[in-house]
Design a protein around this motif. Structure first.
Motif, mmCIF file in Angstrom:
data_model
loop_
_atom_site.group_PDB
_atom_site.id
_atom_site.type_symbol
_atom_site.label_atom_id
_atom_site.label_comp_id
_atom_site.label_asym_id
_atom_site.label_seq_id
_atom_site.Cartn_x
_atom_site.Cartn_y
_atom_site.Cartn_z
ATOM 1 N N ASN A 53 0.877 -1.214 -0.048
ATOM 2 C CA ASN A 53 0.026 -0.125 0.012
ATOM 3 C C ASN A 53 0.778 1.177 0.061
ATOM 4 O O ASN A 53 0.609 2.402 -0.545
ATOM 5 N N MET A 54 1.903 1.091 0.669
ATOM 6 C CA MET A 54 2.869 2.279 0.658
ATOM 7 C C MET A 54 3.286 2.867 -0.712
ATOM 8 O O MET A 54 3.325 4.019 -1.016
ATOM 9 N N ALA A 55 3.909 1.953 -1.431
ATOM 10 C CA ALA A 55 4.341 2.028 -2.881
ATOM 11 C C ALA A 55 3.241 2.578 -3.618
ATOM 12 O O ALA A 55 3.530 3.873 -4.369
ATOM 13 N N ALA A 56 1.823 2.054 -3.577
ATOM 14 C CA ALA A 56 1.006 2.540 -4.498
ATOM 15 C C ALA A 56 0.579 3.770 -3.996
ATOM 16 O O ALA A 56 0.141 4.781 -4.833
ATOM 17 N N ALA A 57 0.475 4.092 -2.755
ATOM 18 C CA ALA A 57 -0.095 5.443 -2.187
ATOM 19 C C ALA A 57 0.995 6.419 -2.778
ATOM 20 O O ALA A 57 0.597 7.767 -2.910
ATOM 21 N N PHE A 58 2.391 6.249 -2.882
ATOM 22 C CA PHE A 58 3.288 7.151 -3.160
ATOM 23 C C PHE A 58 3.132 7.443 -4.380
ATOM 24 O O PHE A 58 3.197 8.674 -5.018
ATOM 25 N N ARG A 59 2.835 6.679 -5.348
ATOM 26 C CA ARG A 59 2.768 7.078 -6.706
ATOM 27 C C ARG A 59 1.194 7.646 -7.058
ATOM 28 O O ARG A 59 1.331 8.498 -7.845
ATOM 29 N N VAL A 60 0.322 7.395 -6.255
ATOM 30 C CA VAL A 60 -0.893 8.279 -6.465
ATOM 31 C C VAL A 60 -0.675 9.573 -6.001
ATOM 32 O O VAL A 60 -1.126 10.490 -6.732
#
Length: 654
Positions: A53-60
């Protein structure tokens, strides 16, 4: 003189025009580079490997940040070009072609962009550690934190801002080629002559604007049904349209009524506040609407994320009332048994209390109309566990003891429905012989047994034994036999500072797949604090970027208006009015420009948070109020800076 020499001379002579745009560029580079640095930091990447979730949250968040930064720079460039419109016209008047003027502006823009990129990356390196430490603190990371220089972050930032500079260069090209000489020389004088509004139509639209906002507020509290997504769009549309009509029609109509009542004799204060607003209301309506709506969304996002973080411990405890719970009939291959866990607690001298709680599987149904429409699946058969209040109390849990024939329904997943459920309601136990009928008299706070075993019915000891004798386990089709009657061994650690050590004993042999079944309170709390900490960091970072961007845009816009009105201030000073006399009217104007969007944005966000309150099990009034208060405080700093700039302008006008 070459074109490049002209560029250098122009930049040297126009520092007072450049510094706003240059500041906007530097600020955008700093914020984006800090975010990019965090994305590529080893400590953050290590956490990202644990949590997808952290990686996806940073991308968004990176995409949103790019969008905000791009809009900010383009808007600042538009103000910058407007302030230099006479200069652009003079270049053409002395013989430079539009192509030459465009090349001059693009070279200047490229030099400014390169300078902003170098300064911004340098400044970003200095402040990156602060943001990284904040992020690691929020997600509960322990240990030494060191920021490493990331060439990937530099390259990403450079690529993004080369694209933004290219976009602003295209903006300059369009400005030069689409403007006439007359338009360039008169751009600073452009305004609108306030026309007499059509009384009936304006009154209708003014009332409609207020009505749409009130409808949006009301409807936001009635969205929970089977058309929830359509309802959300309806609330958003009515609120945005209502806000636009308030700024475009309602306020203009009110201003006109004030001027009409005073028969055009506005006086000094109204002439310096109301009159400039009337002349620019049409042009300001769009920007004020956008700022108000986005402020409300940002405030709701900040308040919501901070509320989640603030209530993490309490909401985790709602889901996991006991520190540890072991199913003595069901152990995963890599899970430690309750006996072995107890032995290790004794070995490590960790004090604890323990008890055994019996769970009885139940099949039940209910009548139509108990739950809200979008959750009402009446007629179906559901599985729950019956628990004795006496056993829970012996285990150290404070619960009420229901009367005979009644139950207290406990479910952390259903707590958001508490205010919409029709309580009391009848439940029918179909897994007993004969079928039993109970009355659910209350929806309890959270679970009474850890979240792994789903919702529970708490009954008194007599009803528990009565059902145990009457239950027909073979009639329960939706539960495996080993899940119907369960004996749960629970442990509570006496000294909560030893929870982490006790949790390590249980989780030391786990693989990732075991977590969802055998989670204890502390491991669930750690995971929740990581996800909620990341959420509040990203929300706070984006909120800060948006706040600085919108505050700066309003500040830049008011600075431009101050320069345009400088001659009027000089005239007033010559007539004998003091700086303080003039500032009283100006302060009233700034109270409107900054205060009204903030006030309406706060109102919008209050109702947005109220509509989303079903997502929270605990009271979020305090964290939401703190988040909104901090946002408003920072926002108002820009208003004070603007008033200070106006004061400086008025003093220098004579």
């Amino acid at each position: 003189m070459t074109l490049f020499d002209l560029v250098i001379r122009s930049m040297r002579k126009n520092i007072k025009h450049y510094y706003l745009y240059f500041f906007a560029l530097i600020l955008s580079v700093v914020l984006y580079f800090v975010f990019a640095t965090l994305q590529y930091d080893p400590a953050v990447m290590e956490q990202s490997e644990v949590s997808a979730n952290m990686a996806a949250a940073f991308r968004v968040a990176g995409i949103l940040l790019l969008f905000i930064a791009g809009i900010f720079v383009v808007y600042a460039n538009a103000i910058f070009l407007k302030r230099r419109s006479k200069e652009i016209g003079l270049y053409q008047l002395i013989g430079l072609t539009k192509g030459a003027v465009t090349r001059l502006l693009i070279i200047e823009n490229a030099l400014l962009g390169a300078g902003a990129l170098i300064i911004g990356v340098g400044a970003g390196l200095l402040v990156s550690r602060v943001f990284l430490m904040l992020l690691m603190k929020l997600i509960g990371h322990e240990g030494f934190i060191e920021v490493s220089f990331s060439m990937a972050a530099v390259i990403q930032t450079a690529v993004v801002f080369i694209a933004i500079i290219a976009l602003t260069s295209v903006q300059m090209l369009f400005t030069v080629y689409r403007s006439t000489l007359l338009g360039l020389f008169n751009s600073e004088k452009s305004g609108e002559h306030p026309k007499k509004p059509k009384t009936f139509l304006s009154a209708v639209l003014a009332i409609l604007g207020m009505g749409l906002i009130v409808f949006g507020y009301w409807f936001s509290g009635h969205m929970l049904n089977n058309m929830i997504y359509f309802n959300m769009l309806a609330v958003l549309a009515s609120t945005i349209l209502g806000t636009y009509l308030v700024f475009r029609v309602t306020i203009s109509w009110l201003f006109y009524q004030i001027r009409k009542r005073k028969q055009g004799h506005l006086g000094l204060n109204n002439s310096l506040s109301l009159a400039p607003l009337m002349h620019r209301m049409k042009g300001n309506a769009n920007s004020l609407t956008i700022i108000t709506v986005l402020s409300a969304m940002t405030l709701a996002m900040l308040a919501g994320s901070y509320s989640l973080y603030y209530s993490t411990e309490k909401e985790t405890r709602y889901m996991m009332p006991f520190d540890f719970a072991f199913d003595e009939q069901w152990l995963a291959d890599d899970e430690i048994s309750a006996e072995a866990f107890e032995a290790e607690l004794k070995e490590k001298e960790i004090n604890y209390t323990t008890a055994t709680i019996e769970l009885l599987g139940v099949e039940w149904t209910y009548e139509e109309g108990i739950f809200p429409a979008f959750m009402d699946w009446s007629g179906g058969i559901y599985n729950t566990y019956i628990v004795s209040a006496k056993q829970l109390q012996k285990a150290g849990l404070q619960v009420d003891t229901p009367k005979d024939g009644t139950v207290i329904y406990h479910s952390s997943e259903m707590s958001f429905l508490a205010k919409d459920m029709k309580i009391p309601f009848e439940i029918y136990i179909t897994s007993s012989e004969p079928e039993s009928k109970y009355t659910a008299v209350k929806l309890g706070e959270g679970n009474v047994i850890n979240n792994t075993w789903g919702p529970q019915f708490v009954v008194n000891d007599a009803d528990f034994e009565k059902y145990k004798k009457a239950m027909v386990p073979e009639s329960i089709e939706n539960m495996s036999p080993e899940w119907i009657i369960k004996s749960i061994r629970i442990f509570n650690i006496t000294d909560k500072s030893q929870l982490a050590l006790a949790s390590d004993i249980r989780t030391q042999h786990w693989d990732e797949g075991s977590w969802s079944y055998g989670a204890d309170y502390y491991s669930m709390y750690e995971r929740s604090i990581q996800s909620n900490g990341l959420l509040i960091f990203i929300a706070g970072f984006l909120g800060l970027v948006f706040l600085i961007s919108t505050g700066s845009i309003l500040y830049f816009k008011q600075m431009t208006e101050a320069e345009q009105e400088k001659k009027s201030y000089a005239t007033l000073r010559q007539l004998g009015f003091t700086v303080q006399d003039i500032m009283r009217g100006i302060i009233r104007k700034q109270a409107f420009v900054f205060g009204l969007p903030l006030l309406i944005g706060l109102l919008h966000s209050v109702f947005a948070i109220k509509a989303a309150s079903f997502l929270f099990m605990s009271d979020i009034t305090v964290p939401a109020s703190i988040a909104m208060g901090v946002y408003a405080l920072i926002y108002l700093i820009f208003a004070f800076l603007t008033v200070g700039y106006y004061r400086k302008t008025v003093k220098s006008a004579l």
